[in-house]
Design a protein around this motif. Sequence first.
Motif, short mmCIF file in Angstrom:
data_model
loop_
_atom_site.label_atom_id
_atom_site.label_comp_id
_atom_site.label_asym_id
_atom_site.label_seq_id
_atom_site.Cartn_x
_atom_site.Cartn_y
_atom_site.Cartn_z
N ASP A 133 -32.79 -11.50 61.36
CA ASP A 133 -33.42 -12.80 61.20
C ASP A 133 -34.59 -12.73 60.22
OD1 ASP A 133 -33.81 -15.60 61.93
OD2 ASP A 133 -35.61 -14.92 62.97
N ASN A 134 -35.44 -11.71 60.37
CA ASN A 134 -36.58 -11.57 59.46
C ASN A 134 -36.12 -11.23 58.05
OD1 ASN A 134 -38.69 -12.27 61.16
ND2 ASN A 134 -38.98 -10.19 61.90
N THR A 135 -35.06 -10.43 57.94
CA THR A 135 -34.50 -10.13 56.62
C THR A 135 -34.08 -11.41 55.92
OG1 THR A 135 -33.72 -7.94 57.31
CG2 THR A 135 -32.64 -8.93 55.40
N ASN A 136 -33.36 -12.27 56.63
CA ASN A 136 -32.89 -13.53 56.04
C ASN A 136 -34.04 -14.45 55.66
OD1 ASN A 136 -30.19 -12.77 56.29
ND2 ASN A 136 -30.00 -13.64 58.34
N LYS A 137 -35.10 -14.43 56.46
CA LYS A 137 -36.26 -15.28 56.14
C LYS A 137 -36.96 -14.80 54.87
CE LYS A 137 -37.21 -16.77 60.89
NZ LYS A 137 -38.07 -16.60 62.09
N LEU A 138 -37.04 -13.48 54.69
CA LEU A 138 -37.65 -12.96 53.48
C LEU A 138 -36.78 -13.26 52.25
CD1 LEU A 138 -39.11 -9.54 54.67
CD2 LEU A 138 -40.35 -11.63 54.17
N LEU A 139 -35.49 -13.13 52.43
CA LEU A 139 -34.58 -13.45 51.32
C LEU A 139 -34.70 -14.92 50.94
CD1 LEU A 139 -31.38 -11.44 52.34
CD2 LEU A 139 -33.11 -10.81 50.64
N ALA A 140 -34.88 -15.78 51.93
CA ALA A 140 -35.03 -17.22 51.66
C ALA A 140 -36.33 -17.52 50.93
CB ALA A 140 -34.99 -18.00 52.98
N LEU A 141 -37.31 -16.62 51.06
CA LEU A 141 -38.58 -16.78 50.35
C LEU A 141 -38.53 -16.21 48.94
CD1 LEU A 141 -41.08 -15.88 53.24
CD2 LEU A 141 -40.86 -18.11 52.10
N GLY A 142 -37.37 -15.70 48.55
CA GLY A 142 -37.21 -15.23 47.19
C GLY A 142 -37.32 -13.74 46.99
N PHE A 143 -37.38 -12.97 48.06
CA PHE A 143 -37.42 -11.52 47.93
C PHE A 143 -36.06 -11.02 47.42
CE2 PHE A 143 -41.12 -12.13 50.42
CZ PHE A 143 -41.92 -11.00 50.27
N ALA A 144 -36.09 -9.98 46.59
CA ALA A 144 -34.87 -9.43 46.01
C ALA A 144 -34.01 -8.78 47.09
CB ALA A 144 -35.21 -8.40 44.94
N HIS A 145 -32.70 -9.00 47.03
CA HIS A 145 -31.78 -8.47 48.04
C HIS A 145 -31.84 -6.94 48.11
CE1 HIS A 145 -30.14 -12.53 48.03
NE2 HIS A 145 -29.38 -12.21 49.06
N HIS A 146 -32.01 -6.28 46.99
CA HIS A 146 -31.99 -4.81 46.98
C HIS A 146 -33.29 -4.21 47.49
CE1 HIS A 146 -34.01 -5.64 43.13
NE2 HIS A 146 -34.50 -4.42 43.22
N LYS A 147 -34.29 -5.06 47.81
CA LYS A 147 -35.58 -4.54 48.27
C LYS A 147 -35.88 -4.90 49.73
CE LYS A 147 -38.98 -4.33 45.31
NZ LYS A 147 -40.02 -4.67 44.30
N VAL A 148 -34.93 -5.52 50.42
CA VAL A 148 -35.11 -5.85 51.84
C VAL A 148 -33.86 -5.40 52.60
CG1 VAL A 148 -35.62 -7.65 53.53
CG2 VAL A 148 -36.47 -7.87 51.19
N THR A 149 -34.07 -4.64 53.68
CA THR A 149 -32.96 -4.09 54.45
C THR A 149 -33.23 -4.23 55.94
OG1 THR A 149 -32.58 -2.42 52.74
CG2 THR A 149 -31.54 -2.02 54.87
N THR A 150 -32.18 -4.46 56.69
CA THR A 150 -32.29 -4.47 58.15
C THR A 150 -31.93 -3.09 58.69
OG1 THR A 150 -31.63 -6.79 58.23
CG2 THR A 150 -31.53 -5.55 60.30
N ILE A 151 -32.89 -2.46 59.35
CA ILE A 151 -32.63 -1.20 60.05
C ILE A 151 -33.30 -1.29 61.42
CG2 ILE A 151 -32.89 1.32 60.08
CD1 ILE A 151 -33.13 1.30 57.08
N PRO A 152 -32.54 -1.50 62.49
CA PRO A 152 -33.15 -1.51 63.83
C PRO A 152 -33.94 -0.23 64.09
CG PRO A 152 -30.91 -2.33 63.93
CD PRO A 152 -31.10 -1.80 62.53
N SER A 153 -34.95 -0.34 64.94
CA SER A 153 -35.92 0.74 65.08
C SER A 153 -35.56 1.78 66.14
CB SER A 153 -37.30 0.16 65.42
OG SER A 153 -37.22 -0.71 66.54
N TYR A 154 -34.34 1.71 66.67
CA TYR A 154 -33.99 2.64 67.75
C TYR A 154 -33.73 4.05 67.24
CZ TYR A 154 -31.72 4.90 71.65
OH TYR A 154 -31.39 5.79 72.65
#
Length: 371
Positions: A133-154
């Motif tokens: 969800d946070n990844t998608n929100k950052l992408l919607a704000l114009g962040f580059a796809h190759h600089k935002v990744t979802t990695i759960p913290s477990y």
Amino acid sequence: MKIVMIGPMPPPIGGISIHIKRVVQRLKEKGIACDVYNESHVLISQEGVYPIGSYKNFALKIPFMKGDLFHFHSISRTVRILLGFYKICGKKIILTVHGESLMDQIRSSNPIIRMMLLTSLRSIDHIVCVNEDNTNKLLALGFAHHKVTTIPSYIQPMESGDDDVTIANEVFDFIADSNFVITANGYIRFYQGQDLYGVDLLIDLLKELRIRKRGVRILFALLGVSSQNVEEQQYYEVLKIRIREYGLEDDFLFYEVENTELYPLVNKSHLFIRPTVTDGYGVSIAEALHSAIPSIASDVCMRPEGTNLFQSRNVEDLLLKVEEIMEHYSEHKQRVMSLSMRDYTTDLLDMYQQITGQLDLESKVIIDECN
């Protein structure tokens, strides 16, 4: 490769501090150097762990520190604004966003601060979000796809008998005297005026369960008691009064955690519940499922596969989910036993190697053997 980690280390134990502790353990296992600059105000006598002290002084030192990659876990808005400056100084920078703090900061900041924050974050090497969800929100704000990744913290715990020793005998006695033990954990905290970790919900749940079933107990591993502010202290007392008024003193236990891992308690329970009103992922849920303990969580974010969801802040829905699991417990137990919880260490290491252009020692050995 040398990693410089900035964030809290336990004690006190919490989702972020446990994550960092386990990442550091995995890095050292693989022969990767790692220094941790500890945000918690507890002095830790551990090699490679250094107190930050004054953040103002520490911030000025970062440009002169040696390291191939600086991995920030700080939730401070000021620190996040400074990350762009460290990038200008030639540092490779990763930020992990563990919960909703970043989106809250973006929403609540005035236009100038918001612009500074977004400009800083767009300039760094990578942002890791623990949920999609946070990844998608950052992408919607114009962040580059190759600089935002979802990695759960477990990261799976490295289980040790020493972790059992630190737990008081009264806690194990409480568990042993129960027919059905529900565990939960968290702080006494507020989020937008609500009980962030849903302790009030759990008390109301137990009150309703007592009417229908006997022998059910709830163990709440309470973190951060010593750091509670006045409002939180007062609310903690209100919750304890409510427990007494409901006649639940023998069946609801606040275990005030100082430096204890959660998994020894979860391993001895029947059900784990995480009724948070907002969340990043829920590492404790993944930990419970890894131990084959059925789990229920609020539907406020993406949860680990196998989690039973209930409508956030709806005690009736939570009650229905708990009763369904209790009535068909063997089926739910079998289902979670078949799950394979993914450890995300490899994903982080791959990112470290990608950004630094370096391989860890284990990878080098494999390549040498192939040659």
